[in-house]
Design an enzyme around this catalytic site. Structure first.
Site, PDB file in Angstrom:
ATOM      1  N   CYS A   2      -4.060   0.198  -0.464  1.00 27.04           N
ATOM      2  CA  CYS A   2      -2.906  -0.593  -0.896  1.00 27.04           C
ATOM      3  C   CYS A   2      -3.359  -1.937  -1.472  1.00 27.04           C
ATOM      4  O   CYS A   2      -4.484  -2.395  -1.256  1.00 27.04           O
ATOM      5  CB  CYS A   2      -1.896  -0.757   0.241  1.00 27.04           C
ATOM      6  SG  CYS A   2      -2.081  -2.236   1.256  1.00 27.04           S
ATOM      7  N   CYS A   5      -4.619  -4.480   1.057  1.00 25.23           N
ATOM      8  CA  CYS A   5      -5.959  -4.108   1.551  1.00 25.23           C
ATOM      9  C   CYS A   5      -7.015  -4.479   0.510  1.00 25.23           C
ATOM     10  O   CYS A   5      -8.110  -4.925   0.868  1.00 25.23           O
ATOM     11  CB  CYS A   5      -6.019  -2.621   1.884  1.00 25.23           C
ATOM     12  SG  CYS A   5      -5.267  -2.182   3.466  1.00 25.23           S
ATOM     13  N   ASP A  28       1.948 -16.446  -2.679  1.00 22.67           N
ATOM     14  CA  ASP A  28       2.743 -15.390  -3.301  1.00 22.67           C
ATOM     15  C   ASP A  28       2.686 -15.578  -4.820  1.00 22.67           C
ATOM     16  O   ASP A  28       2.843 -16.680  -5.335  1.00 22.67           O
ATOM     17  CB  ASP A  28       4.191 -15.448  -2.795  1.00 22.67           C
ATOM     18  CG  ASP A  28       4.962 -14.190  -3.123  1.00 22.67           C
ATOM     19  OD1 ASP A  28       5.331 -13.459  -2.186  1.00 22.67           O
ATOM     20  OD2 ASP A  28       5.208 -13.921  -4.324  1.00 22.67           O
ATOM     21  N   HIS A  44      -4.562  -2.520   8.116  1.00 25.71           N
ATOM     22  CA  HIS A  44      -3.397  -1.979   7.407  1.00 25.71           C
ATOM     23  C   HIS A  44      -2.364  -1.448   8.395  1.00 25.71           C
ATOM     24  O   HIS A  44      -2.636  -0.530   9.169  1.00 25.71           O
ATOM     25  CB  HIS A  44      -3.788  -0.850   6.440  1.00 25.71           C
ATOM     26  CG  HIS A  44      -2.600  -0.283   5.719  1.00 25.71           C
ATOM     27  ND1 HIS A  44      -2.171  -0.782   4.501  1.00 25.71           N
ATOM     28  CD2 HIS A  44      -1.705   0.663   6.082  1.00 25.71           C
ATOM     29  CE1 HIS A  44      -1.066  -0.135   4.142  1.00 25.71           C
ATOM     30  NE2 HIS A  44      -0.768   0.758   5.083  1.00 25.71           N
ATOM     31  N   ASN A  84      10.166  -8.727   5.917  1.00 24.67           N
ATOM     32  CA  ASN A  84      11.069  -7.716   5.393  1.00 24.67           C
ATOM     33  C   ASN A  84      10.577  -6.381   5.944  1.00 24.67           C
ATOM     34  O   ASN A  84       9.364  -6.139   6.002  1.00 24.67           O
ATOM     35  CB  ASN A  84      11.045  -7.706   3.864  1.00 24.67           C
ATOM     36  CG  ASN A  84      11.615  -8.988   3.281  1.00 24.67           C
ATOM     37  OD1 ASN A  84      12.507  -9.600   3.862  1.00 24.67           O
ATOM     38  ND2 ASN A  84      11.106  -9.405   2.140  1.00 24.67           N
ATOM     39  N   GLY A  90      14.232  -4.948   2.048  1.00 25.10           N
ATOM     40  CA  GLY A  90      13.650  -5.741   0.965  1.00 25.10           C
ATOM     41  C   GLY A  90      12.136  -5.705   0.901  1.00 25.10           C
ATOM     42  O   GLY A  90      11.525  -6.479   0.162  1.00 25.10           O
ATOM     43  N   HIS A  95       2.496  -2.998   3.467  1.00 22.70           N
ATOM     44  CA  HIS A  95       1.428  -3.533   4.331  1.00 22.70           C
ATOM     45  C   HIS A  95       2.051  -4.799   4.901  1.00 22.70           C
ATOM     46  O   HIS A  95       2.427  -5.691   4.128  1.00 22.70           O
ATOM     47  CB  HIS A  95       0.172  -3.820   3.487  1.00 22.70           C
ATOM     48  CG  HIS A  95      -0.990  -4.392   4.243  1.00 22.70           C
ATOM     49  ND1 HIS A  95      -2.296  -3.945   4.084  1.00 22.70           N
ATOM     50  CD2 HIS A  95      -1.062  -5.397   5.154  1.00 22.70           C
ATOM     51  CE1 HIS A  95      -3.116  -4.643   4.857  1.00 22.70           C
ATOM     52  NE2 HIS A  95      -2.382  -5.537   5.526  1.00 22.70           N
ATOM     53  N   HIS A  97       3.482  -8.201   6.099  1.00 21.22           N
ATOM     54  CA  HIS A  97       3.177  -9.572   5.670  1.00 21.22           C
ATOM     55  C   HIS A  97       4.297 -10.482   6.144  1.00 21.22           C
ATOM     56  O   HIS A  97       5.460 -10.106   6.109  1.00 21.22           O
ATOM     57  CB  HIS A  97       2.998  -9.648   4.155  1.00 21.22           C
ATOM     58  CG  HIS A  97       4.063  -8.960   3.364  1.00 21.22           C
ATOM     59  ND1 HIS A  97       4.066  -7.591   3.182  1.00 21.22           N
ATOM     60  CD2 HIS A  97       5.172  -9.434   2.763  1.00 21.22           C
ATOM     61  CE1 HIS A  97       5.123  -7.265   2.468  1.00 21.22           C
ATOM     62  NE2 HIS A  97       5.829  -8.358   2.204  1.00 21.22           N
ATOM     63  N   HIS A  99       6.240 -13.816   5.395  1.00 19.79           N
ATOM     64  CA  HIS A  99       6.524 -14.821   4.362  1.00 19.79           C
ATOM     65  C   HIS A  99       6.629 -16.195   5.035  1.00 19.79           C
ATOM     66  O   HIS A  99       7.399 -16.348   5.996  1.00 19.79           O
ATOM     67  CB  HIS A  99       7.846 -14.519   3.669  1.00 19.79           C
ATOM     68  CG  HIS A  99       7.852 -13.290   2.811  1.00 19.79           C
ATOM     69  ND1 HIS A  99       7.633 -13.321   1.446  1.00 19.79           N
ATOM     70  CD2 HIS A  99       8.067 -11.988   3.126  1.00 19.79           C
ATOM     71  CE1 HIS A  99       7.708 -12.091   0.958  1.00 19.79           C
ATOM     72  NE2 HIS A  99       7.980 -11.264   1.953  1.00 19.79           N
TER      73      HIS A  99
HETATM   74  P1  AMP Z   1       8.108  -7.941   0.196  1.00 23.50           P
HETATM   75  O1  AMP Z   1       9.289  -7.832  -0.731  1.00 23.50           O
HETATM   76  O2  AMP Z   1       8.457  -8.498   1.540  1.00 23.50           O
HETATM   77  O3  AMP Z   1       7.327  -6.643   0.247  1.00 23.50           O
HETATM   78  O4  AMP Z   1       7.185  -9.052  -0.442  1.00 23.50           O
HETATM   79  C1  AMP Z   1       6.106  -8.761  -1.263  1.00 23.50           C
HETATM   80  C2  AMP Z   1       5.682 -10.061  -1.897  1.00 23.50           C
HETATM   81  O5  AMP Z   1       4.378  -9.888  -2.412  1.00 23.50           O
HETATM   82  C3  AMP Z   1       6.570 -10.521  -3.063  1.00 23.50           C
HETATM   83  O6  AMP Z   1       7.103 -11.812  -2.759  1.00 23.50           O
HETATM   84  C4  AMP Z   1       5.617 -10.534  -4.253  1.00 23.50           C
HETATM   85  O7  AMP Z   1       5.867 -11.607  -5.121  1.00 23.50           O
HETATM   86  C5  AMP Z   1       4.260 -10.641  -3.587  1.00 23.50           C
HETATM   87  N1  AMP Z   1       3.126 -10.080  -4.315  1.00 23.50           N
HETATM   88  C6  AMP Z   1       3.049  -8.870  -4.913  1.00 23.50           C
HETATM   89  N2  AMP Z   1       1.830  -8.672  -5.432  1.00 23.50           N
HETATM   90  C7  AMP Z   1       1.105  -9.788  -5.148  1.00 23.50           C
HETATM   91  C8  AMP Z   1      -0.236 -10.203  -5.421  1.00 23.50           C
HETATM   92  N3  AMP Z   1      -1.078  -9.432  -6.088  1.00 23.50           N
HETATM   93  N4  AMP Z   1      -0.626 -11.420  -4.973  1.00 23.50           N
HETATM   94  C9  AMP Z   1       0.223 -12.222  -4.315  1.00 23.50           C
HETATM   95  N5  AMP Z   1       1.492 -11.882  -4.021  1.00 23.50           N
HETATM   96  C10 AMP Z   1       1.932 -10.684  -4.428  1.00 23.50           C
HETATM   97 ZN    ZN Z   2      -2.971  -2.147   3.257  1.00 22.75          ZN
END
Ligand code: AMP
Ligand code: ZN
Length: 105
Positions: A2, A5, A28, A44, A84, A90, A95, A97, A99
């Site tokens: 992913c 990862c 982000d 992961h 989320n 959302g 993976h 995370h 916020h």
């Molecule tokens: P979620 O909607 O909770 O899955 O949040 C995913 C977040 O990852 C979003 O706010 C995206 O803007 C952010 N995102 C996606 N790809 C990347 C990346 N390569 N580097 C940094 N942030 C990312």
């Molecule tokens: Zn991962």
């Protein structure tokens, strides 16, 4: 593998602001606040629903890391922490995370 990862393994670039044995944090790419950082476990785990008993401390570590990062970025007077969970919640990246959002008046 992913996308998060790949960032953890430094196979994909990211603006990393914090790293420990178990956690990495980076900005982000599409910030929704003046400071928007994602705190990510190196392990992961797809969603919070995929957590096992063994992951309890790891997720606590993520929150504790967010606290440290908030202070380093001088937003510790007020910020938002959010997970989320699943597409209906959302979550786009599969993976977990945390916020960390701050910097608004
Ligand atoms: P979620 O909607 O909770 O899955 O949040 C995913 C977040 O990852 C979003 O706010 C995206 O803007 C952010 N995102 C996606 N790809 C990347 C990346 N390569 N580097 C940094 N942030 C990312
Ligand atoms: Zn991962």
């Amino acid at each position: 593998m992913c996308i998060f990862c790949q960032i953890v393994k430094k196979e994909k670039g990211a603006d990393i602001v914090f790293e420990s044995e178990r956690v990495v944090a980076f900005r982000d790419i599409n910030p929704k606040a003046p400071t928007h950082i994602l705190v990510v476990p190196k392990k992961h785990i797809g969603t919070i629903n995929d957590m096992t008993e063994d992951d309890r401390e790891l997720v606590g570590d993520m929150v504790f890391s967010a606290k440290i990062i908030a202070k380093e970025h001088k937003i510790d007077d007020g910020y938002k922490l959010a997970f989320n969970v699943g597409s209906k919640g959302g979550q786009i990246i599969d993976h977990i995370h945390l916020h960390l959002l701050g910097g608004k008046n």
